[in-house]
Design a protein around this motif. Structure first.
Motif, PDB file in Angstrom:
ATOM      1  N   LEU A 170       0.760  -1.096  -0.110  1.00 24.93           N
ATOM      2  CA  LEU A 170       0.048   0.170  -0.044  1.00 24.93           C
ATOM      3  C   LEU A 170       0.867   1.189  -0.026  1.00 24.93           C
ATOM      4  CD1 LEU A 170      -1.815  -2.326   1.303  1.00 24.93           C
ATOM      5  CD2 LEU A 170      -2.762  -0.430   2.271  1.00 24.93           C
ATOM      6  N   THR A 171       0.729   2.294  -1.033  1.00 26.69           N
ATOM      7  CA  THR A 171       1.498   3.348  -0.957  1.00 26.69           C
ATOM      8  C   THR A 171       0.443   4.635  -0.962  1.00 26.69           C
ATOM      9  OG1 THR A 171       3.067   1.861  -2.395  1.00 26.69           O
ATOM     10  CG2 THR A 171       3.241   4.652  -2.416  1.00 26.69           C
ATOM     11  N   ARG A 172       1.000   5.346  -0.319  1.00 21.37           N
ATOM     12  CA  ARG A 172       0.207   6.591   0.028  1.00 21.37           C
ATOM     13  C   ARG A 172      -0.225   7.488  -1.351  1.00 21.37           C
ATOM     14  NH1 ARG A 172      -3.437   7.260   3.162  1.00 21.37           N
ATOM     15  NH2 ARG A 172      -2.103   6.696   5.109  1.00 21.37           N
ATOM     16  N   ARG A 173      -1.539   7.937  -1.406  1.00 12.86           N
ATOM     17  CA  ARG A 173      -1.790   8.892  -2.489  1.00 12.86           C
ATOM     18  C   ARG A 173      -2.559  10.010  -1.786  1.00 12.86           C
ATOM     19  NH1 ARG A 173      -4.597   6.724  -7.555  1.00 12.86           N
ATOM     20  NH2 ARG A 173      -4.296   9.123  -8.157  1.00 12.86           N
ATOM     21  N   GLY A 174      -3.436   9.841  -0.924  1.00 15.16           N
ATOM     22  CA  GLY A 174      -4.239  10.781   0.042  1.00 15.16           C
ATOM     23  C   GLY A 174      -4.488  10.749   1.030  1.00 15.16           C
ATOM     24  N   ALA A 175      -5.434  11.413   1.885  1.00 12.65           N
ATOM     25  CA  ALA A 175      -5.656  11.305   3.189  1.00 12.65           C
ATOM     26  C   ALA A 175      -6.350  10.106   3.593  1.00 12.65           C
ATOM     27  CB  ALA A 175      -6.347  12.489   3.639  1.00 12.65           C
ATOM     28  N   GLY A 176      -6.382   9.573   4.663  1.00 12.32           N
ATOM     29  CA  GLY A 176      -7.138   8.443   5.366  1.00 12.32           C
ATOM     30  C   GLY A 176      -6.314   7.344   5.682  1.00 12.32           C
ATOM     31  N   ARG A 177      -6.913   6.517   6.696  1.00 12.85           N
ATOM     32  CA  ARG A 177      -6.328   5.130   7.178  1.00 12.85           C
ATOM     33  C   ARG A 177      -6.910   4.079   6.209  1.00 12.85           C
ATOM     34  NH1 ARG A 177      -8.018   1.173  10.782  1.00 12.85           N
ATOM     35  NH2 ARG A 177      -6.367   0.298  12.077  1.00 12.85           N
ATOM     36  N   VAL A 178      -6.197   3.415   5.586  1.00 14.17           N
ATOM     37  CA  VAL A 178      -6.479   2.396   4.679  1.00 14.17           C
ATOM     38  C   VAL A 178      -6.111   1.200   5.215  1.00 14.17           C
ATOM     39  CG1 VAL A 178      -6.446   1.477   2.429  1.00 14.17           C
ATOM     40  CG2 VAL A 178      -6.202   3.894   2.707  1.00 14.17           C
ATOM     41  N   ALA A 179      -7.308   0.320   5.465  1.00 12.10           N
ATOM     42  CA  ALA A 179      -7.198  -1.318   5.842  1.00 12.10           C
ATOM     43  C   ALA A 179      -7.504  -2.060   4.916  1.00 12.10           C
ATOM     44  CB  ALA A 179      -8.010  -1.169   7.245  1.00 12.10           C
ATOM     45  N   VAL A 180      -6.680  -3.242   4.806  1.00  8.54           N
ATOM     46  CA  VAL A 180      -6.923  -4.203   3.721  1.00  8.54           C
ATOM     47  C   VAL A 180      -7.613  -5.368   4.678  1.00  8.54           C
ATOM     48  CG1 VAL A 180      -6.037  -6.027   2.251  1.00  8.54           C
ATOM     49  CG2 VAL A 180      -5.304  -3.654   2.150  1.00  8.54           C
ATOM     50  N   GLY A 181      -8.745  -5.718   4.434  1.00  5.22           N
ATOM     51  CA  GLY A 181      -9.355  -6.885   5.120  1.00  5.22           C
ATOM     52  C   GLY A 181      -9.100  -8.275   4.712  1.00  5.22           C
ATOM     53  N   SER A 182      -8.960  -8.281   3.104  1.00  5.99           N
ATOM     54  CA  SER A 182      -8.599  -9.677   2.616  1.00  5.99           C
ATOM     55  C   SER A 182      -7.975  -9.612   1.328  1.00  5.99           C
ATOM     56  CB  SER A 182      -9.783 -10.619   2.845  1.00  5.99           C
ATOM     57  OG  SER A 182     -10.972 -10.091   1.800  1.00  5.99           O
ATOM     58  N   VAL A 183      -7.438 -10.663   0.817  1.00  3.04           N
ATOM     59  CA  VAL A 183      -6.944 -10.788  -0.556  1.00  3.04           C
ATOM     60  C   VAL A 183      -7.331 -12.002  -1.155  1.00  3.04           C
ATOM     61  CG1 VAL A 183      -5.059 -10.771  -2.344  1.00  3.04           C
ATOM     62  CG2 VAL A 183      -4.866  -9.324  -0.072  1.00  3.04           C
ATOM     63  N   ASP A 184      -8.530 -12.149  -1.924  1.00  5.25           N
ATOM     64  CA  ASP A 184      -8.813 -13.213  -2.422  1.00  5.25           C
ATOM     65  C   ASP A 184      -8.305 -13.919  -3.705  1.00  5.25           C
ATOM     66  OD1 ASP A 184     -10.907 -12.849  -0.617  1.00  5.25           O
ATOM     67  OD2 ASP A 184     -12.298 -11.888  -1.965  1.00  5.25           O
ATOM     68  N   GLY A 185      -8.446 -15.363  -3.838  1.00  2.18           N
ATOM     69  CA  GLY A 185      -7.587 -15.720  -4.771  1.00  2.18           C
ATOM     70  C   GLY A 185      -8.492 -15.633  -6.050  1.00  2.18           C
ATOM     71  N   THR A 186      -8.010 -16.244  -7.340  1.00  2.00           N
ATOM     72  CA  THR A 186      -8.473 -16.105  -8.540  1.00  2.00           C
ATOM     73  C   THR A 186      -8.925 -17.610  -8.985  1.00  2.00           C
ATOM     74  OG1 THR A 186      -6.641 -16.414  -9.893  1.00  2.00           O
ATOM     75  CG2 THR A 186      -7.002 -14.139  -9.038  1.00  2.00           C
ATOM     76  N   THR A 187      -9.317 -17.536 -10.288  1.00  4.28           N
ATOM     77  CA  THR A 187      -9.718 -19.005 -10.901  1.00  4.28           C
ATOM     78  C   THR A 187      -8.264 -20.106 -10.771  1.00  4.28           C
ATOM     79  OG1 THR A 187      -9.212 -17.936 -12.992  1.00  4.28           O
ATOM     80  CG2 THR A 187     -11.579 -17.911 -12.131  1.00  4.28           C
ATOM     81  N   HIS A 188      -7.101 -19.509 -10.779  1.00  2.00           N
ATOM     82  CA  HIS A 188      -6.007 -20.139 -10.775  1.00  2.00           C
ATOM     83  C   HIS A 188      -5.162 -20.156  -9.794  1.00  2.00           C
ATOM     84  CE1 HIS A 188      -7.601 -19.969 -15.023  1.00  2.00           C
ATOM     85  NE2 HIS A 188      -6.558 -20.897 -15.381  1.00  2.00           N
TER      86      HIS A 188
END
Length: 273
Positions: A170-188
């Motif tokens: 995650l790289t800062r662009r603007g204001a705010g606290r950014v939280a990632v809840g999950s990273v989902d997989g794909t078809t493969h």
């Protein structure tokens, strides 16, 4: 004396051809799995008559999306319940104030009906169109998160047994606290975060960068899967800003990384020649 009354148009100028669609011809919108990575949709044409209609270009027009130039076609469509014409569509017109409502849309096309001369017609799209509503929601949800931070896969990946280990950055662009809840997989590919708790990673309001270790592994090993890898690299990341609603950002590795991941998966699956 004979007085001849004329209209306001120029004498002798032929009337403009009607923009109404040909009788018995209508369109709807659809999207195949293979269209998603190309940012394309299908204009599904229905012709209930025996008169062929030739399409020379097709264009989606809606205030909800940037208007692209007409897409050239060379398709003659006779009686059919559905024949698809694939076209790209423009980026969603999003607002930092929140998710917009989808606006009405039309499909403009240059057509030739039977032996008639070509003309420009406008097909109505029933409003609200569910596909356009979903596309607008998805793109503008990602837009809202990206106002605060870029989310991408890190540059360094390393093979570890049957796993490929790397990072989500995650790289800062603007204001705010950014939280990632999950990273989902794909078809493969299956995604396994090093951290099992939620959130996986947080970019605090005063921070410029944050990252989370993750591992990828093949989700399927049949040869057919790699020949049809339409959505293999569209990873959904669920993130929120300042504790708000989680929104989905699609993270896609660059082309050179995709090739490395395919080679890795083929080797792990015992399919590499």
């Amino acid at each position: 004396m004979v007085v001849v009354l004329t209209g306001c148009g120029s004498p002798g100028r032929p009337a403009e051809p009607s923009s109404r669609p040909p009788y018995g011809v209508s369109v709807s919108l659809a999207q195949w799995r293979s269209d998603e990575p190309a940012h394309a949709i299908e204009v599904a044409v229905r012709n209930t008559t025996d008169t062929p209609v030739h399409f020379t270009d097709v264009q989606l027009i809606s205030p909800s999306f940037k208007t692209l130039p007409p897409e050239s076609k060379d398709s003659t469509i006779g009686r059919t319940e559905r024949t698809d014409l694939r076209i790209p569509f423009g980026e969603a017109n999003c607002s930092p104030r929140g998710l917009p409502e989808v606006r009405p849309a039309t499909v403009a096309a240059r057509v030739r009906v039977g032996s008639e001369p070509p003309r420009r017609v406008v097909f109505p799209v029933p409003h609200p169109d569910p596909l356009l509503a979903r596309l607008l929601r998805d793109e503008c949800s990602a837009f809202l998160v990206k106002q605060a931070a870029d989310i991408a896969f890190g540059p360094d990946w390393k093979r570890d047994g049957d796993l490929m280990r790397g990072t989500l950055v995650l790289t800062r662009r603007g204001a705010g606290r950014v939280a990632v809840g999950s990273v989902d997989g794909t078809t493969h590919y299956i995604v396994t975060p090093a951290r099992r708790a939620r959130p996986l990673v947080v970019l605090e309001a005063g921070a410029a960068r944050a990252e989370a270790p993750i591992a990828l592994s093949p989700g399927r090993c049949d040869p057919h899967a790699f020949a049809e890898a339409k959505k293999a690299f569209l990873f959904p990341v669920r993130a929120s800003v300042d504790g708000g609603e989680e929104r989905v950002v699609i993270v896609q590795p660059p082309a050179e990384r995709q090739k490395e991941l395919i080679d890795y998966a083929l080797e792990v699956c015992g399919l590499k020649k």
